[in-house]
Design a protein around this motif. Structure first.
Motif, PDB file in Angstrom:
ATOM      1  N   LEU A  71       3.705  -4.406   4.934  1.00  0.00           N
ATOM      2  CA  LEU A  71       3.073  -4.709   3.791  1.00  0.00           C
ATOM      3  C   LEU A  71       1.832  -5.815   3.857  1.00  0.00           C
ATOM      4  O   LEU A  71       0.989  -5.833   2.962  1.00  0.00           O
ATOM      5  CB  LEU A  71       3.945  -5.095   2.646  1.00  0.00           C
ATOM      6  CG  LEU A  71       4.883  -3.980   2.148  1.00  0.00           C
ATOM      7  CD1 LEU A  71       5.535  -4.069   0.954  1.00  0.00           C
ATOM      8  CD2 LEU A  71       4.103  -2.662   1.882  1.00  0.00           C
ATOM      9  N   VAL A 110       2.363  -6.674  -4.955  1.00  0.00           N
ATOM     10  CA  VAL A 110       3.391  -6.098  -4.128  1.00  0.00           C
ATOM     11  C   VAL A 110       3.631  -4.414  -4.550  1.00  0.00           C
ATOM     12  O   VAL A 110       3.412  -3.318  -3.703  1.00  0.00           O
ATOM     13  CB  VAL A 110       4.906  -6.416  -4.033  1.00  0.00           C
ATOM     14  CG1 VAL A 110       5.785  -5.717  -3.348  1.00  0.00           C
ATOM     15  CG2 VAL A 110       4.872  -8.062  -3.728  1.00  0.00           C
ATOM     16  N   ILE A 155       6.822 -10.742  -2.047  1.00  0.00           N
ATOM     17  CA  ILE A 155       8.022  -9.390  -1.699  1.00  0.00           C
ATOM     18  C   ILE A 155       9.183  -9.752  -2.102  1.00  0.00           C
ATOM     19  O   ILE A 155       9.837  -9.068  -2.642  1.00  0.00           O
ATOM     20  CB  ILE A 155       7.707  -9.026  -0.321  1.00  0.00           C
ATOM     21  CG1 ILE A 155       6.337  -8.827   0.222  1.00  0.00           C
ATOM     22  CG2 ILE A 155       8.801  -8.058   0.185  1.00  0.00           C
ATOM     23  CD1 ILE A 155       5.848  -8.490   1.778  1.00  0.00           C
ATOM     24  N   TYR A 178       8.058  -6.939   5.321  1.00  0.00           N
ATOM     25  CA  TYR A 178       6.914  -7.646   5.066  1.00  0.00           C
ATOM     26  C   TYR A 178       5.649  -7.653   6.110  1.00  0.00           C
ATOM     27  O   TYR A 178       4.621  -7.428   5.881  1.00  0.00           O
ATOM     28  CB  TYR A 178       7.566  -9.010   5.368  1.00  0.00           C
ATOM     29  CG  TYR A 178       6.569 -10.322   5.766  1.00  0.00           C
ATOM     30  CD1 TYR A 178       5.608 -10.612   4.757  1.00  0.00           C
ATOM     31  CD2 TYR A 178       6.160 -10.693   6.986  1.00  0.00           C
ATOM     32  CE1 TYR A 178       4.663 -11.672   4.848  1.00  0.00           C
ATOM     33  CE2 TYR A 178       5.340 -11.824   7.184  1.00  0.00           C
ATOM     34  CZ  TYR A 178       4.511 -12.199   6.315  1.00  0.00           C
ATOM     35  OH  TYR A 178       3.450 -13.078   6.315  1.00  0.00           O
TER      36      TYR A 178
END
Length: 373
Positions: A61, A116, A80, A58
């Motif tokens: 990203l 994502v 995610i 996390y």
């Protein structure tokens, strides 16, 4: 009186909107909390990573994902979770949205997977987690690791192709169809001794031979340049690739008990690294398994494959080995015409390259034979 009525209407509308937002926030928090309320083993079974590693993913990203524009937008963390659930199972989007811990509509699941996947395909993310060694220090570290494990010098990686099934594309179907009568992407993967992916090429369909993909890849020219500059490096490939100074292949039908047979056994043992890497990749992210079939356009399927490779390297780098996977590739990809080698150079150049490659392999065979005791 009319003014009071208007003010009452505005206040009431604002209050209702605030209540809806609070309910939405509580709902999203409840779903996220529901996922993290799972025990560690159940969380890993659903998302293929530990809770601690999820937090690291996390953090890596969130900067590359769309910023929520409305209060009702789904948070990046929840997106995610949903995407990991899809990658891990390869299930349909509607089923993923109905899973405990990731409850949302099919449309929301689709957007979450798209966002994502795009973040994992961002050039900064790809370059960070999937990179072929560029410095002498990096290359020496990989060669040293291969030598420690397999006692073969100068190996920079092992290469192989793997099949990822997709639905029948509407355009250029012949590029993806193979003799086993299904459509797939032919993915070229290079890995190091610790199963980390050094390069991945998702550009070609299943009708394209491994050797053709390799001949178009920039890593090939990079290895040629390194050898021309006096650095002894090469990849290990199967008999589908041409024997070259930068590509060592097995010796087919080597006499029993000969130095050539000894070399081939060591070669196959070391090259099994890339098969195990592909096996771990596909068994962790099961959307890539042949019987799951990616129901997406080939370009989108390519991005999903890249995303899974990035996640694979994150797991390898962070030593997230909480799940035990079978060693070796989980599927028999059944390469077509392995003895057919595609060449793009002239016949004289190809013959000279082959001769130099065979001479270099002969030297390696004798080195390994002399050190066998």
């Amino acid at each position: 009186m009319a003014r009071l009525a208007i003010m009452y209407h505005i206040i009431r509308k604002s209050h209702v909107s605030e209540l809806k937002q609070r309910r939405n926030d509580r709902r999203m928090m409840r779903y996220t909390d529901r996922a993290f309320s799972m025990c560690e083993n159940e969380f890993i079974a659903n998302y293929r990573v530990s809770k601690n590693l999820f937090q690291e993913i996390y953090q890596n990203l969130k900067a590359f994902m769309p910023t929520p524009k409305r209060k009702s937008d789904i948070s990046p963390k929840f997106k995610i979770l949903v995407a990991l659930s899809f990658y891990a199972t390869g299930s349909y989007q509607k089923l993923v949205g109905g899973t405990y811990g990731t409850l949302m509509s099919q449309q929301c699941v689709s957007r979450a997977i798209r966002d994502v996947t795009a973040a994992l395909n961002h050039q900064l993310v790809l370059n960070k987690w999937i990179k072929f060694p560029q410095t002498r220090q990096e290359r020496d570290a990989i060669k040293r690791r291969f030598y420690e494990k397999y006692h073969i010098p100068s190996i920079l990686g092992c290469i192989d192709g793997t099949h990822v099934a997709i639905i029948r594309p509407k355009e250029n179907e012949e590029r993806y169809f193979n003799r086993k009568h299904f459509h797939f992407k032919n993915v070229m993967i290079t890995s190091d001794a610790d199963l980390k992916i050094l390069s991945v090429d998702v550009s070609y369909g299943g009708a394209t031979h491994d050797s053709f993909i390799w001949n178009q890849h920039p890593v090939k020219q990079h290895l040629i340049n390194l050898n021309s500059n006096g650095e002894n490096v090469y990849l290990l490939g199967d008999s589908g690739y041409a024997q070259r100074e930068y590509m060592m292949t097995p010796i087919v039908d080597a006499p029993v008990g000969s130095p050539e047979e000894y070399y081939t056994k060591m070669h196959c043992h070391a090259r099994n690294t890339v098969e195990r890497s592909i096996g771990v990749l596909k068994n962790r992210w099961r959307c890539l398994l042949r019987h799951r079939v990616l129901h997406y356009h080939p370009d989108v399927a390519s991005k999903i494959i890249n995303a899974c490779c990035v996640l694979h390297n994150i797991c390898i780098t962070k030593l997230d080995n909480t799940i035990i996977y079978p060693e070796g590739n989980s599927e028999d990809d059944g390469h077509d015409n392995l003895n057919v080698i595609f060449q793009h150079s002239t016949a004289s150049t190809a013959a000279a390259d082959l001769r130099r490659g065979i001479e270099k392999r002969a030297v390696l065979v004798q080195q390994l034979w002399a050190r066998r005791m």
